[in-house]
Design an enzyme around this catalytic site. Structure first.
Site, PDB file in Angstrom:
ATOM      1  N   GLY A 463     -31.058 -43.195 -17.866  1.00  0.00           N
ATOM      2  CA  GLY A 463     -31.781 -44.614 -17.874  1.00  0.00           C
ATOM      3  C   GLY A 463     -33.179 -44.525 -18.234  1.00  0.00           C
ATOM      4  O   GLY A 463     -34.156 -45.312 -18.084  1.00  0.00           O
ATOM      5  N   ALA A 506     -36.399 -34.250 -23.259  1.00  0.00           N
ATOM      6  CA  ALA A 506     -37.473 -34.818 -24.595  1.00  0.00           C
ATOM      7  C   ALA A 506     -37.769 -33.628 -25.403  1.00  0.00           C
ATOM      8  O   ALA A 506     -37.895 -33.520 -26.678  1.00  0.00           O
ATOM      9  CB  ALA A 506     -38.389 -35.854 -24.242  1.00  0.00           C
ATOM     10  N   LEU A 638     -43.575 -39.961 -27.119  1.00  0.00           N
ATOM     11  CA  LEU A 638     -42.664 -40.428 -27.874  1.00  0.00           C
ATOM     12  C   LEU A 638     -42.406 -41.837 -28.126  1.00  0.00           C
ATOM     13  O   LEU A 638     -42.169 -42.405 -29.184  1.00  0.00           O
ATOM     14  CB  LEU A 638     -41.294 -39.779 -27.874  1.00  0.00           C
ATOM     15  CG  LEU A 638     -41.252 -38.074 -27.846  1.00  0.00           C
ATOM     16  CD1 LEU A 638     -39.797 -37.367 -27.513  1.00  0.00           C
ATOM     17  CD2 LEU A 638     -41.580 -37.701 -29.319  1.00  0.00           C
ATOM     18  N   ASN A 639     -42.501 -42.536 -26.904  1.00  0.00           N
ATOM     19  CA  ASN A 639     -42.576 -44.025 -26.748  1.00  0.00           C
ATOM     20  C   ASN A 639     -43.369 -44.520 -25.837  1.00  0.00           C
ATOM     21  O   ASN A 639     -43.189 -43.935 -24.581  1.00  0.00           O
ATOM     22  CB  ASN A 639     -40.989 -44.501 -26.576  1.00  0.00           C
ATOM     23  CG  ASN A 639     -40.647 -45.833 -26.523  1.00  0.00           C
ATOM     24  OD1 ASN A 639     -41.581 -46.457 -25.773  1.00  0.00           O
ATOM     25  ND2 ASN A 639     -40.157 -46.428 -27.439  1.00  0.00           N
ATOM     26  N   LYS A 641     -43.976 -47.254 -24.503  1.00  0.00           N
ATOM     27  CA  LYS A 641     -43.731 -48.127 -23.507  1.00  0.00           C
ATOM     28  C   LYS A 641     -42.582 -47.489 -22.387  1.00  0.00           C
ATOM     29  O   LYS A 641     -42.750 -47.582 -21.252  1.00  0.00           O
ATOM     30  CB  LYS A 641     -42.473 -49.580 -24.153  1.00  0.00           C
ATOM     31  CG  LYS A 641     -42.242 -50.519 -23.237  1.00  0.00           C
ATOM     32  CD  LYS A 641     -41.421 -51.388 -24.104  1.00  0.00           C
ATOM     33  CE  LYS A 641     -40.986 -52.590 -23.105  1.00  0.00           C
ATOM     34  NZ  LYS A 641     -40.229 -53.376 -23.623  1.00  0.00           N
ATOM     35  N   GLN A 646     -41.567 -44.631 -17.232  1.00  0.00           N
ATOM     36  CA  GLN A 646     -41.222 -43.638 -16.470  1.00  0.00           C
ATOM     37  C   GLN A 646     -41.948 -43.081 -15.615  1.00  0.00           C
ATOM     38  O   GLN A 646     -41.483 -42.859 -14.437  1.00  0.00           O
ATOM     39  CB  GLN A 646     -40.300 -42.467 -17.500  1.00  0.00           C
ATOM     40  CG  GLN A 646     -39.855 -41.395 -16.715  1.00  0.00           C
ATOM     41  CD  GLN A 646     -38.932 -40.602 -17.824  1.00  0.00           C
ATOM     42  OE1 GLN A 646     -39.001 -40.956 -18.938  1.00  0.00           O
ATOM     43  NE2 GLN A 646     -38.546 -39.608 -17.158  1.00  0.00           N
ATOM     44  N   LYS A 709     -44.434 -32.403 -24.002  1.00  0.00           N
ATOM     45  CA  LYS A 709     -44.368 -31.542 -22.673  1.00  0.00           C
ATOM     46  C   LYS A 709     -43.196 -32.416 -21.647  1.00  0.00           C
ATOM     47  O   LYS A 709     -42.820 -31.487 -20.720  1.00  0.00           O
ATOM     48  CB  LYS A 709     -45.770 -31.797 -22.014  1.00  0.00           C
ATOM     49  CG  LYS A 709     -46.841 -30.722 -22.512  1.00  0.00           C
ATOM     50  CD  LYS A 709     -48.089 -30.897 -22.103  1.00  0.00           C
ATOM     51  CE  LYS A 709     -48.956 -29.669 -21.849  1.00  0.00           C
ATOM     52  NZ  LYS A 709     -50.214 -30.141 -21.340  1.00  0.00           N
ATOM     53  N   GLY A 710     -42.965 -33.340 -21.884  1.00  0.00           N
ATOM     54  CA  GLY A 710     -42.106 -34.010 -20.980  1.00  0.00           C
ATOM     55  C   GLY A 710     -42.924 -34.677 -19.569  1.00  0.00           C
ATOM     56  O   GLY A 710     -43.889 -34.095 -19.210  1.00  0.00           O
ATOM     57  N   GLU A 713     -40.784 -35.961 -14.379  1.00  0.00           N
ATOM     58  CA  GLU A 713     -41.022 -35.905 -12.939  1.00  0.00           C
ATOM     59  C   GLU A 713     -42.561 -35.623 -12.485  1.00  0.00           C
ATOM     60  O   GLU A 713     -42.837 -35.903 -11.446  1.00  0.00           O
ATOM     61  CB  GLU A 713     -40.280 -34.435 -12.537  1.00  0.00           C
ATOM     62  CG  GLU A 713     -38.719 -34.712 -12.738  1.00  0.00           C
ATOM     63  CD  GLU A 713     -38.005 -33.400 -12.492  1.00  0.00           C
ATOM     64  OE1 GLU A 713     -37.199 -33.171 -11.446  1.00  0.00           O
ATOM     65  OE2 GLU A 713     -37.856 -32.478 -13.550  1.00  0.00           O
TER      66      GLU A 713
HETATM   67 MO1  MOS Z   1     -34.830 -33.231 -12.051  1.00  0.00          MO
HETATM   68  S1  MOS Z   1     -35.104 -33.240 -10.073  1.00  0.00           S
HETATM   69  O1  MOS Z   1     -34.677 -31.443 -12.328  1.00  0.00           O
HETATM   70  O2  MOS Z   1     -33.073 -33.708 -12.258  1.00  0.00           O
END
Ligand code: MOS
Length: 746
Positions: A463, A506, A638-639, A641, A646, A709-710, A713
């Site tokens: 999502g 990503a 990367l995006n 928006k 997120q 880097k992502g 979380e």
């Molecule tokens: Mo994340 S808690 O590693 O899905």
């Protein structure tokens, strides 16, 4: 470049028109329904199961119990060691080791009949003593073998000596409660056997891992299992492992010879599919009078099940977040008769960051130093525990920009001095951090004769936008408009990708997509050069490019000044024309991308700074959060928006963790008592104020080829502590036990 631009989700229309199929919506012919029976005791043995009333119901096809269920190789535990396997409850024995453990499966022609049958199963237990008291179990807590891939305990310098010589110390115990993921889409499995081949439509964050795990459970070759999951209605970690119900759906389908659908009921989501475990964290900080840290100690005890040693790695961040000559971080596990915990929304960092960043705040007040200034004074220029430089770190800039956007300078130093009518106003801040993980991944690019592209990788879209960002990366790498790219994921038959956990999708998949895309561009250019009928025939490859779906000459001599390569006046031809003249074939390229030695040379993390304002009702103790500012350095975005979206979601999680979320376990029977969405509180729109999220520009040459880097979380980290610190600033009350509910402020 389309990469980076905040284009809308490519799957947005499918989602809002209800045409995006989720696992439970797959309905192979002959589908029947399964409902689980779960245990009502935390420990013991099943002596008897009376299924007569259940099986007598019309439409009931089978009731599988530990007494009659088909036997599996190694009692169904063969997947535990090779895969990221969990210890499953698969009706292979009569042992109960937690409440809400699956103990039977009712299968019927309709969901209602299956549910009714499940409720009619009568179970007689020989109950055994259950360990359910965390306070007791922690006395005998043991270290786990590892804390993620790190040692459970790590020490440098002499913490005790540093603490006793420090001018100022703080020492406190912080606790975080049990938390459950609660994605909107519950766990759901449709299991469909065709001979020895099993197809699973399953709500999972890891199609590849699940194929391996289920193949082991049933003693099948991995290629005899296909896991499909094109859309996920939220995961947050609970769908990162293959849990019992997946194998039970497959077992039931095998037993009845029909495809079986098994969807967990919401209360069953509070049992067999993991959760964030309770933690108790002891923080000790020592500093010189000027605020320079001399000691950072972070010791975590978390609870785990009797089945597995699963650690919440709360003490890891304290190993590197601040500069200090002495550092001790440990993890201990208290074993209880509970379900096995798992990765939950920034596992380790979210819970650990609360304790560490609150302790830093406590130290700042004790030293009478601004909390932000204290962090700057102890800024870690490198990862001192690993003795490695960071691959990139823009935290100083995050602090600066965040303080400015938030208006941190307007904060009164003294707690309890900012007010607005009955509201006590508080400002708090904290550091955010999460590791920049990456694993090997593969991608395939298929150029169709009409010039459109299919790109595939066995990754996932929770999502969050994987479909969109991978389409963007592919479009740029190949040289086609993003509208010509169809990215396909969520199928274990596709080129390998890691599970969508640890914020790594990503960062892991984009370089593979990029490399396969560049290879396709190269292939098209070579085809054109070799084609006597192409404008590019016998050109130097360096003088031909692919842009907007056209092959074009980049030869400066052919360009009129002021014209660009994409200009219609520059020589070129559409990809489809080139392929059409060359037999109209499908062209294919693949690539693998994996981390290299740079992972050994650098410490890799995302960082950010979070500032929160709270308003605490002076009489009622209710906490509102009118605004939060978060500024992050996450490498390449990367995006724009989707990245912002997120992060907004991550910050909302943080508000939930700070103020609302708490699973309450009955200490007598080990059952979660608020196992529903009415009593397990997550934030709703009315709980959320203004969230100001931004990113500082950051390029990272080591984390992956695209510098990603992502950011899955990191958004939750920092928020809980910033809110808790703001609550202290507003009220002078230090709440060290999450969630910060009004009873703790009265
Ligand atoms: Mo994340 S808690 O590693 O899905």
């Amino acid at each position: 470049m389309i990469t980076g631009q905040g284009i809308d989700r490519v799957d947005g229309a499918l989602k809002v028109t209800g045409r995006a199929p989720f696992a439970a919506e797959f309905a192979p012919p002959g589908l029947v329904h399964a409902v689980l029976v779960t245990s009502s005791v935390p420990s013991g043995r099943i002596v008897r199961m009376d299924v007569a009333a259940a099986t007598a119901l019309p439409g009931v096809i089978a009731v599988l119990t530990p007494m009659n269920a088909p036997r599996l190789p190694q009692k169904g535990q063969a997947g535990v060691n090779p895969a990221a396997g969990r210890v499953l409850s698969l009706l292979q024995d009569d042992i109960v080791s937690y409440n809400n453990q699956p103990i039977a499966v009712a299968v019927a022609d309709t969901l209602e009949r299956a549910a009714q049958a499940a409720r009619l199963v009568r179970v007689t237990y020989a109950a055994a003593d259950a360990k359910l008291d965390f306070a007791v179990a922690k006395a005998t807590a043991k270290p786990p073998a590892r804390a993620n891939r790190e040692p459970a305990d790590l020490q440098r310098g002499d913490l005790a000596a540093s603490m006793s010589s420090a001018a100022t110390t703080v020492g406190a115990v912080y606790t975080t409660p049990i938390g459950h993921h609660n994605p909107m889409e519950p766990h759901a499995t449709v299991a469909d056997w065709s001979g020895d081949h099993l197809t699973l439509h399953d709500a999972t964050q890891n199609v590849g891992g699940e194929r391996t795990a289920i193949a082991h459970v049933f003693g099948l070759a991995p290629e005899n299992v296909t896991v499909i999951n094109p859309f996920v209605g939220g995961g947050f970690g609970c769908k990162g492992s293959t849990w019992s119900h997946v194998a039970l759906a497959a077992l039931a389908a095998k037993a009845v010879g029909r495809p079986v659908k098994l969807v967990l009921e919401r209360p069953q989501m509070f049992g067999m599919v993991g959760n964030r475990p309770r933690t108790e964290q002891t923080l000790g900080l020592g500093a010189a009078r000027d605020g320079m840290l001399v000691a950072v100690g972070h010791q975590t005890v978390s609870e785990t099940s009797m089945l597995e040693d699963w650690p919440e790695t709360s003490s890891l961040a304290a190993r590197h977040l601040y500069s200090t000559p002495s550092n001790l971080s440990t993890h201990r596990l208290a074993k209880l008769h509970i379900a096995t915990p798992t990765f939950t929304r920034a596992p380790g960092e979210a819970s650990g960051n609360f304790a560490l960043e609150c302790a830093m705040d406590e130290l700042a007040y004790k030293l009478r130093i601004d909390p932000l200034a204290l962090r700057l004074r102890n800024y870690a220029e490198q990862d001192e525990s690993k003795r490695k430089p960071y691959s990139s770190k823009s935290l100083r800039e995050c602090y600066r920009v965040g303080a400015e956007r938030f208006g941190w300078a307007a904060r009164a130093a003294m707690p309890g001095t900012m007010r607005d009518g009955r509201s006590r106003i508080g400002y708090g801040m904290a550091t955010a951090t999460y590791p920049a993980n990456r694993s090997a991944a593969e991608a395939l690019v298929r150029m169709l004769p009409d010039g459109s592209v299919v790109v595939r990788s066995a990754t996932h879209d929770l999502g969050t936008g994987t479909y969109t960002v991978m389409s963007q990366v592919a479009a740029d790498a190949i040289g086609v408009p993003v509208s010509k790219v169809r990215f396909e994921l969520g199928d274990s038959r596709f080129p390998k990708a890691p599970g969508a956990g640890g914020s790594q999708s990503a960062a892991s998949v984009s370089p593979a997509v990029h490399a396969a895309g560049l290879a396709m561009r190269q292939k098209l250019i070579e085809l054109a050069i070799a084609d006597p009928r192409s404008f590019a025939h016998r050109s130097d490859a360096a003088q031909i490019t692919v842009i907007d779906g056209w092959l074009r000459s980049t030869n400066a001599l052919s360009l009129v000044p002021g014209r660009t390569v994409a200009d219609a006046a520059s020589p070129g031809e559409p990809i489809a024309a080139l392929i059409g003249r060359n037999g109209g074939v499908v062209l294919e390229t693949t690539a693998e991308s994996k981390p290299g030695v740079e992972r050994e040379q650098y410490s890799m993390h995302s960082f950010g700074a979070v500032f929160a304002e709270v308003r605490v009702d002076a009489d009622l103790g209710t906490v509102r959060v009118p605004r939060i500012t978060g500024v992050y350095g996450v490498g390449t975005v990367l995006n724009a928006k989707l990245a912002r979206s997120q992060m907004l979601g991550g910050v909302v999680w943080g508000v939930g963790m700070a103020l609302l979320e708490e699973s309450m376990r009955d200490e007598r029977n080990g059952r979660i008592v608020n196992a529903n969405l009415a009593e397990y509180h997550v934030p709703v729109n009315a709980d959320i104020g203004a969230i100001d999220v931004s990113f500082v520009p950051e390029s990272d040459a080591f984390v992956n080829p695209l510098g990603v880097k992502g950011l899955g979380e990191i958004g939750i980290t920092g928020v809980t502590a910033a809110i808790a610190n703001a609550v202290f600033h507003a009220t002078g009350k230090r709440v060290r036990d999450l969630p910060i509910t009004l009873d703790k402020l009265l």
